[in-house]
Design an enzyme around this catalytic site. Structure first.
Site, PDB file in Angstrom:
ATOM      1  N   ARG A 173      -2.432   8.855  -3.474  1.00  0.00           N
ATOM      2  CA  ARG A 173      -3.445   8.824  -2.410  1.00  0.00           C
ATOM      3  C   ARG A 173      -2.890   9.392  -1.110  1.00  0.00           C
ATOM      4  O   ARG A 173      -3.594   9.998  -0.323  1.00  0.00           O
ATOM      5  CB  ARG A 173      -3.896   7.374  -2.208  1.00  0.00           C
ATOM      6  N   CYS A 192       5.788   3.537  -7.275  1.00  0.00           N
ATOM      7  CA  CYS A 192       6.226   2.330  -7.984  1.00  0.00           C
ATOM      8  C   CYS A 192       5.886   2.393  -9.464  1.00  0.00           C
ATOM      9  O   CYS A 192       6.731   2.099 -10.322  1.00  0.00           O
ATOM     10  CB  CYS A 192       5.612   1.074  -7.349  1.00  0.00           C
ATOM     11  N   HIS A 240       5.695  -6.272  -7.641  1.00  0.00           N
ATOM     12  CA  HIS A 240       5.162  -5.862  -6.334  1.00  0.00           C
ATOM     13  C   HIS A 240       5.143  -7.072  -5.398  1.00  0.00           C
ATOM     14  O   HIS A 240       4.854  -8.188  -5.831  1.00  0.00           O
ATOM     15  CB  HIS A 240       3.738  -5.311  -6.485  1.00  0.00           C
ATOM     16  N   GLU A 249       4.191  -7.138 -12.752  1.00  0.00           N
ATOM     17  CA  GLU A 249       3.421  -6.062 -13.378  1.00  0.00           C
ATOM     18  C   GLU A 249       3.553  -6.136 -14.895  1.00  0.00           C
ATOM     19  O   GLU A 249       4.644  -6.220 -15.436  1.00  0.00           O
ATOM     20  CB  GLU A 249       3.882  -4.698 -12.871  1.00  0.00           C
TER      21      GLU A 249
HETATM   22  N1  PCA Z   1       5.535   0.740  -2.803  1.00  0.00           N
HETATM   23  C1  PCA Z   1       4.898   1.973  -3.264  1.00  0.00           C
HETATM   24  C2  PCA Z   1       6.015   2.960  -3.438  1.00  0.00           C
HETATM   25  C3  PCA Z   1       7.178   2.392  -2.703  1.00  0.00           C
HETATM   26  C4  PCA Z   1       6.828   0.982  -2.452  1.00  0.00           C
HETATM   27  O1  PCA Z   1       7.561   0.123  -1.958  1.00  0.00           O
HETATM   28  C5  PCA Z   1       4.030   1.762  -4.506  1.00  0.00           C
HETATM   29  O2  PCA Z   1       3.516   0.657  -4.683  1.00  0.00           O
HETATM   30  O3  PCA Z   1       3.860   2.688  -5.280  1.00  0.00           O
END
Ligand code: PCA
Length: 217
Positions: A93, A146, A169, A83
């Site tokens: 959401r 996140c 991610h 990111e």
């Molecule tokens: N993914 C979510 C929150 C916790 C996770 O593992 C996100 O992408 O916000």
């Protein structure tokens, strides 16, 4: 005696109907490992806006890490996603694990609109590709828990010299993708290997590589 600098590596608990979260599966396995002269401390955060922030702030205070890398599941993504930016918006959401569903609320009232990652994401991208792992730069971490944590780690360390932060991610695990038709997945082994490569690079590289990896849309 000088202790080795710490890497705070966070993962989340399962959310959205899943029974595992690949981020915690991958992160927990690396607790205590040394990488690039740093010691990894793994921390599980709840997928809850309020409680995750509290746990993160406590860990930052107690640990004083040199590097913070948050990891989270991004079901539907096919690559390890470094990111670039975290924004000052919560727009959920689905409710979080405590039932909270903020809409268009700031992560930090009065905070700047966004923070860029201060980790060398281009060098990390190159190292992941070199390792044979599919990876990409992502220009949005979403607006759920996140992004909230990615923003908060940058905000709460902004005045601490030398602390660098970022967020990664990761895709579903294969056993999660079984119940999501057409969703890509990545094995736990590959994700762990990717984390070690990414962290080793983050620990060693101070000036990021110049490598075009932007997106047109
Ligand atoms: N993914 C979510 C929150 C916790 C996770 O593992 C996100 O992408 O916000």
């Amino acid at each position: 005696m000088t202790r080795s600098p710490r890497i705070l590596l966070t993962g989340f608990d399962p959310f959205g109907g899943e029974t595992v979260n690949p981020s915690w599966e991958a992160v927990s396995a690396l607790h205590g490992r040394r990488v690039g002269g740093h010691r990894i401390v793994a921390l599980q955060l709840p997928t809850e806006f309020a409680a995750s922030l509290k746990a993160l702030r406590r860990a930052l205070r107690e640990l004083r890490p040199a590097i913070v890398l948050g990891v989270g599941q991004a079901g539907g993504r096919s690559r390890l996603s470094l990111e670039r930016v975290a924004i000052n918006v919560n727009d959920a959401r689905i409710p979080d694990n405590a039932g909270a569903q903020p809409v268009d609320e700031p992560v930090v009232v009065g905070g700047p609109a966004a923070y860029f990652s201060t980790l060398p994401i281009k060098a990390m991208l190159a190292a992941l590709r070199e390792e044979g792992l599919p990876a990409e730069i992502s220009n949005t971490a979403g607006t759920y828990v996140c992004n909230h944590i990615a923003y908060a780690m940058a905000h709460y360390t902004a005045r601490q010299r030398g602390v660098r932060t970022g967020f990664l991610h990761i895709p579903f695990l294969p056993n999660q993708a079984v119940s999501h038709a057409y969703a890509p997945s990545m094995s736990l082994d590959d994700v762990r290997r990717g984390l070690l490569v990414a962290l080793r690079t983050a620990a060693r590289v101070r000036t990021d590589a110049r490598l075009a990896a932007g997106a047109i849309s």
